[in-house]
Write an enzyme that holds these catalytic residues in place. Structure first.
Site, PDB file in Angstrom:
ATOM      1  CG  ASP A  81      62.157  42.569  13.261  1.00 55.84           C
ATOM      2  OD1 ASP A  81      61.324  43.137  13.992  1.00 55.84           O
ATOM      3  OD2 ASP A  81      63.380  42.667  13.442  1.00 55.84           O
ATOM      4  CD  GLU A 139      63.498  46.061  18.400  1.00 57.55           C
ATOM      5  OE1 GLU A 139      64.156  46.781  19.176  1.00 57.55           O
ATOM      6  OE2 GLU A 139      63.557  44.808  18.439  1.00 57.55           O
TER       7      GLU A 139
END
Ligand code: NI
Length: 392
Positions: A81, A139
């Protein structure tokens, strides 16, 4: 074997840089990694891995089956991400999405997972054991690892490697930390309720703003006097609000913060310790309180045995002067720790700094990496994985 791995990495380097730049140009926010996941799945399939998509919402898992008898399964975890940051670099492959940027190097991490899978799937004679490549979403909001674990990503995993880029280590070098790498990060929210009144008559009211200030001061002082200074704690109240007018005593205050700690016992004891102080201060001055404490991710505690293997692999591949043994933990947080509740593992820091250009920290709109780090990363991961199968 090291020579074969290095040769493969050099040959793959242009392709890996292309992959990294593609991911960098097309960043996606936490939990929305649809295009990245599809791209990752495509690359893994083309290497002959068995691929499972939509694991942990937008995560991907690739399985590489070994040819040997070793029943252990080694996992490598990377994250996919990006962050809500407007990229300010002038790179030709800069983010094409305004307001979204790979400013934490997860584009590099994803590339490292893919590159290691490419190398290990091409080794002559195959691998002695099974490998699982975990590409997790989200994350940055500390959710993705728990989604992956819930969906079975750690089932049958014996050990796990993780990696994070680190701009203050030069590219072509890496850092290994024995012990705690990152901190536990918890969320704290406190509501204090007093009694409103005229600003000129404090004795007829219960001043929630003043009591909140006492709570904060007492917490910070008590940290330094009642907690073991060798077990670090940071308590930051980052938000506070209350009151309606300059001459009205406030009856409500809300405070919210983050609590970081390294030691597992400290982490476990902190909620009760904080609540006790809040309760005593409020009781002394007649206020009421409610407290919400949410345990976030635990501290990343690296496994010493796997660290030794990683250190041996890195030193053989790059020489001792390119392998730093890190003296200090970070009080940042990393949800890699959630995988470590299911199998021992280690996360290392991959240098991406460049001495010739200004250095910008992670999460900065001008963050850049020296792409030479990609070869260092994939060779280290692939060779450490190979050595893992040589041990028992
Ligand atoms: Ni990160």
């Amino acid at each position: 074997m090291l020579t074969q791995i290095k040769d493969l990495a050099e040959k793959l380097a242009p392709r890996l840089i292309e992959i990294r730049r593609h991911i960098h140009a097309h960043p996606e926010l936490s939990g929305q990694e649809y295009q990245t996941a599809a791209y990752v799945a495509g690359v893994l399939s083309s290497c002959g891995l068995h691929v499972e998509e939509a694991v942990g919402k937008t995560g991907v898992v690739g399985e590489l089956t070994g040819k040997g008898q070793d029943s252990r399964r080694l996992a490598i975890r990377t994250d996919m991400d990006a962050l809500p940051i407007n990229e300010q670099t002038n790179l030709e492959f800069a983010s094409r999405k305004p307001g979204v940027m790979h400013a934490c190097g997860h584009d590099v991490h994803t590339t490292l997972g893919l590159g290691t899978a490419m190398i290990l799937s091409q080794l002559e004679g195959g691998l002695p054991g099974n490998m699982r490549f975990i590409f997790q979403p989200a994350e940055e909001i500390a959710q993705g690892a728990s989604w992956m674990v819930q969906d079975g990503a750690m089932r049958d995993v014996s050990h796990i490697f993780g990696v994070h880029v680190f701009p203050s280590i030069p590219a072509r070098s890496l850092g290994i930390r024995y012990g705690a790498l990152t901190a536990a990060a918890d969320d704290l929210e406190i509501f204090i309720t007093g009694e409103s009144g005229h600003g000129a008559r404090p004795h007829q009211a219960i001043d929630a703003i003043w009591i909140a200030s006492q709570v904060i001061t007492t917490l910070q002082q008590a940290l330094s006097r009642t907690q073991n200074p060798l077990h670090p704690i940071v308590l930051t109240i980052g938000q506070i609000s209350g009151g309606r007018a300059p001459n009205i005593i406030a009856d409500q205050v809300r405070m919210a913060g983050t609590v970081r700690s390294l030691h597992p016992k400290t982490h476990a004891d902190l909620p009760a310790w904080i609540e006790n102080i809040v309760a005593q201060v409020c009781q002394t001055y007649g206020a009421k309180y409610t407290m919400n404490y949410r345990h976030g991710v635990p501290s990343v505690q690296n496994d010493p045995t796997l660290n030794q293997l990683l250190e041996a692999a890195a030193k053989e591949a790059w020489g001792g002067d390119r392998v730093q043994i890190l003296e200090e933990s970070s009080l940042g947080a990393e949800d890699f720790s959630l995988y470590l509740q299911h199998a021992p593992g280690t996360m290392f820091r991959l240098g991406v700094g460049d001495r010739d250009r200004p250095y910008y920290p992670l999460h900065h709109p001008l963050f850049e990496v020296d792409e030479a780090a990609i070869v260092t990363g994939v060779v280290t991961l692939a060779y450490a994985s190979w050595l893992y199968w040589q041990g028992q």
